[in-house]
Design a protein around this motif. Structure first.
Motif, PDB file in Angstrom:
ATOM      1  N   GLY A  90      -6.470  12.008   6.091  1.00  0.00           N
ATOM      2  CA  GLY A  90      -7.321  12.328   4.901  1.00  0.00           C
ATOM      3  C   GLY A  90      -6.496  12.948   3.978  1.00  0.00           C
ATOM      4  N   PRO A 118      -7.936   9.281  -2.706  1.00  0.00           N
ATOM      5  CA  PRO A 118      -9.094   9.312  -2.062  1.00  0.00           C
ATOM      6  C   PRO A 118      -8.855   8.831  -0.541  1.00  0.00           C
ATOM      7  N   PRO A 119      -9.826   9.488   0.553  1.00  0.00           N
ATOM      8  CA  PRO A 119      -9.836   9.018   1.751  1.00  0.00           C
ATOM      9  C   PRO A 119      -9.734   7.521   2.192  1.00  0.00           C
ATOM     10  N   SER A 120     -10.551   6.771   1.172  1.00  0.00           N
ATOM     11  CA  SER A 120     -10.597   5.347   1.570  1.00  0.00           C
ATOM     12  C   SER A 120      -9.319   4.656   1.397  1.00  0.00           C
ATOM     13  N   LEU A 121      -8.222   5.208   0.568  1.00  0.00           N
ATOM     14  CA  LEU A 121      -7.098   4.616   0.520  1.00  0.00           C
ATOM     15  C   LEU A 121      -5.957   5.191   1.144  1.00  0.00           C
ATOM     16  N   GLU A 122      -6.301   6.208   1.908  1.00  0.00           N
ATOM     17  CA  GLU A 122      -5.298   7.134   2.540  1.00  0.00           C
ATOM     18  C   GLU A 122      -4.547   6.098   3.831  1.00  0.00           C
ATOM     19  N   LYS A 131       0.752  -1.190  -0.129  1.00  0.00           N
ATOM     20  CA  LYS A 131       0.099  -0.141  -0.048  1.00  0.00           C
ATOM     21  C   LYS A 131       1.002   1.316   0.011  1.00  0.00           C
ATOM     22  N   ASN A 158     -12.197  16.069  -0.641  1.00  0.00           N
ATOM     23  CA  ASN A 158     -13.478  16.171  -0.361  1.00  0.00           C
ATOM     24  C   ASN A 158     -14.287  17.441  -0.859  1.00  0.00           C
ATOM     25  N   SER A 186      -7.201  17.540   1.064  1.00  0.00           N
ATOM     26  CA  SER A 186      -8.038  16.575   0.972  1.00  0.00           C
ATOM     27  C   SER A 186      -9.091  16.424  -0.140  1.00  0.00           C
TER      28      SER A 186
END
Length: 382
Positions: free
Chosen positions: A147, A138-142, A123, A211, A209
């Motif tokens: 974030g 994206p935050p899901s992969l941070e 990762k 978003n 971030s």
């Protein structure tokens, strides 16, 4: 045979602006070192407004890009413009990500970054490779927990927006008359005031971030200063004073060091201060810097040295800052106890920046430039 000239002669540098960029970059490192002791509060920050360096960089960038390219669009294509900007910026982006990956596991902290210790190596490598492109994570992969769109090298978010500014300039804004550009700059100033004075936080902090809220901050921070810099370059209204470099350096230090104004119940006060700095003071400083002259050889050497390391130190220092923050948090270090190592982080950042500049950035950029010029010669001869 192509009608595009094989080479475009470079213009002279604004040595003072180079030096001021270096002053701001060193102050960013100092600001981030102090940030380790703010207990997570924007109201307890030493060198409180050091983050305004990013907005100053955007203004400088817009000014320099317009100065360098506004009168050259009959001599180069958009793709040639993009290649020149990539050659200038991208090598150190890659180095920043590599250093971020190397330092990543040394930043493990139960307090600051609890997920680092158990993070899979693949990762980290994937994040590094994506980071080479500057595409946001994206935050899901941070992989850090903050974030960030570039968790290996936080400041790279501003390079992401820097590229957006360059693309907008090449596609649209270079074609605008000064009147139309002025209208856009006024609109962007209104957006900045809306964010800082009427927004929920009273400052420009943010933009890193992926978003909606953070992207709004990022674009707002980019649009006014970058295109105000373009307009300032076009208008050519420079200010000529003696000792311009030292005067401007002192102004930058003062602006960054002013404590946060107001409190939780008067956020607008600080927002008004930051808007005034970005909208009024920064253009004045750039106008003074561009209008000044250096006759003292010592001052000239200082400006050149600061300008040379300005970009490398900005893009490589944060992996050290992550580690320093983790050390401070895990050991509950006070400022009095931690400042000697903080000074070490500053000097280490400078040394690494110089090494990257001399043994990586300059050689790689020279190689890419020579390869690019040979390719242009081959195309022109076909």
């Amino acid at each position: 045979m192509s009608s595009i000239p094989i080479d475009i002669k470079p213009k002279k540098h604004y040595e003072i602006l180079d030096g001021l960029r270096g002053v701001a970059a060193v102050l960013v490192v100092i600001f981030h070192i102090f940030e380790a002791f703010n207990e997570g509060s924007r109201f307890k920050q030493l060198m409180n407004h050091g983050y305004l360096a990013v907005d100053f960089f955007f203004l400088l960038s817009g000014f320099v890009v317009a100065y360098a390219y506004d009168d050259r669009w009959g001599k180069l294509t958009q793709w040639e413009f993009y290649k020149r900007r990539l050659i200038r910026l991208q090598p150190m982006v890659i180095m920043g990500m590599i250093l971020g990956a190397i330092f990543y596991y040394f930043q493990a902290s139960d307090v600051m970054f609890p997920q680092i210790a158990g993070m899979e190596v693949w990762k980290v490598i994937l994040t590094m490779v994506i980071g080479f492109t500057l595409l946001p994570i994206p935050p899901s992969l941070e992989i850090r927990g903050w974030g960030e769109m570039h968790p290996l090298d936080g400041p790279a978010w501003s390079l992401f927006f820097e590229y957006i500014g360059n693309i907008l300039y090449a596609l649209f804004f270079r074609k605008f008359s000064n009147t139309v550009l002025s209208i856009f700059v006024l609109i962007f100033a209104g957006m900045l005031i809306n964010l800082t004075v009427f927004g929920p936080k009273g400052d420009v902090i943010g933009g890193w971030s992926l978003n909606l809220e953070q992207m709004n901050i990022g674009f707002t921070r980019l649009l006014y200063p970058f295109f105000a810099g373009v307009l300032l370059s076009r208008l050519g209204k420079l200010i000529h004073i003696k000792g311009a470099f030292w005067v401007c350096s002192l102004l930058i230090i003062i602006i960054f060091s002013i404590p946060r104004l107001g409190d939780e119940n008067s956020l607008w006060m600080n927002g008004l201060y930051e808007s005034f700095c970005i909208i009024v003071l920064f253009p004045i400083i750039v106008a003074i810097g561009a209008g000044g002259q250096i006759t003292n050889p010592v001052s000239l050497k200082v400006c050149k040295a600061l300008g040379d390391i300005s970009y490398p130190i900005y893009i490589i220092h944060y992996p050290l800052i992550y580690w320093y923050m983790a050390w401070v948090a895990d050991n509950k270090v006070t400022l009095r106890e931690g400042y000697p190592l903080g000074i070490g982080v500053l000097f280490a950042s400078i040394v690494i920046a110089i090494l990257c500049l001399k043994f990586y950035d300059e050689p790689v950029r020279n190689w890419l430039t020579n390869k690019y010029q040979k390719l242009k010669v081959a195309v022109a001869n076909n």
